[in-house]
Design a protein around this motif. Structure first.
Motif, PDB file in Angstrom:
ATOM      1  N   ARG A  99     -23.342 -37.882  50.782  1.00 12.30           N
ATOM      2  CA  ARG A  99     -22.250 -37.063  50.085  1.00 12.30           C
ATOM      3  C   ARG A  99     -22.676 -35.361  50.612  1.00 12.30           C
ATOM      4  O   ARG A  99     -22.116 -34.632  51.174  1.00 12.30           O
ATOM      5  N   ALA A 104     -20.557 -32.778  52.974  1.00 11.64           N
ATOM      6  CA  ALA A 104     -20.353 -31.533  52.634  1.00 11.64           C
ATOM      7  C   ALA A 104     -20.611 -30.486  53.746  1.00 11.64           C
ATOM      8  O   ALA A 104     -19.977 -29.441  54.123  1.00 11.64           O
ATOM      9  N   THR A 105     -21.839 -30.795  54.412  1.00 13.95           N
ATOM     10  CA  THR A 105     -22.274 -30.257  55.594  1.00 13.95           C
ATOM     11  C   THR A 105     -21.133 -30.370  56.850  1.00 13.95           C
ATOM     12  O   THR A 105     -20.936 -29.214  57.364  1.00 13.95           O
ATOM     13  N   ALA A 122     -18.109 -28.140  55.845  1.00 12.23           N
ATOM     14  CA  ALA A 122     -18.414 -26.745  55.790  1.00 12.23           C
ATOM     15  C   ALA A 122     -18.518 -26.287  57.265  1.00 12.23           C
ATOM     16  O   ALA A 122     -18.020 -25.213  57.517  1.00 12.23           O
TER      17      ALA A 122
END
Length: 203
Positions: free
Chosen positions: A104, A108-109, A112
């Motif tokens: 997860r 997310a990285t 982003a």
């Protein structure tokens, strides 16, 4: 030959150290090699997205950019300022080895850095200039377009993988304060680019 030319474009766009590069280094120092690669993967996907638009024709590419330039500038600038605030170190990083990031966290990285790269006006301008300068805008046909997109993605990933690997390998040889100063530099760079992006849109 076309693939190698596109590979060179991917490397040329990814290599300059900006806020994304500083963020990749920071993530690698804090969370390990795969966190740095995940960030680079998001950037490479964004580069490939722009390559696909450009391969579809520069008229369409310019029209899309013109229609979304203001929301991209506002959203990207605000996101950079938020990341700068969140990323500013409140204390010295732990000297313990970085734990393996969860799936997860890697996702997310990736998301982003994809959003940051898409919204970065400097990336858009440099991409269009290099793309036109090397004659990649003159390619025609689906096979050529796929080759260009694949080459740019591969070149970008080659850089980010090498950067994350080099930082991860050298991590234990670096002074303890290195991670702290990289985190501060990353936050300052992201904050500066965020303010510039907002000023460019609102000015």
């Amino acid at each position: 030959m076309l693939f190698l030319k596109a590979l060179a474009v991917g490397l040329a766009i990814a290599a300059p150290l900006g806020p994304i590069g500083a963020l990749c280094i920071q993530r690698t120092l804090a969370r390990g090699f795969w966190a740095g690669v995940a960030g680079g993967f998001g950037t490479a996907l964004a580069d490939a997205s722009y390559a696909a638009l450009a391969a579809a024709g520069f008229a369409a590419f310019a029209a899309v950019l013109a229609s979304v330039s203001v929301p991209l500038g506002l959203g990207g600038g605000g996101f950079l300022l938020w990341l700068a605030w969140r990323g500013w170190p409140r204390s010295a990083p732990s000297a313990q080895p970085a734990a393996a990031p969860a799936a997860r966290g890697l996702l997310a990285t990736t998301l982003a850095t994809y959003a940051l790269t898409i919204a970065n006006p400097a990336t858009i301008l440099s991409f269009a200039a290099i793309f036109a300068g090397l004659g990649l805008a003159e390619t025609a046909g689906l096979a050529a377009a796929i080759t260009v997109v694949a080459g740019i993605f591969s070149g970008s990933m080659l850089w980010w993988g090498a950067l994350a690997g080099g930082i991860a390998a050298a991590h234990h040889r670096l002074p303890d304060a290195f991670a702290l100063w990289v985190a501060r530099l990353s936050s300052l760079m992201m904050g500066g680019f965020g303010l510039w992006s907002l000023a460019r849109v609102l000015g």
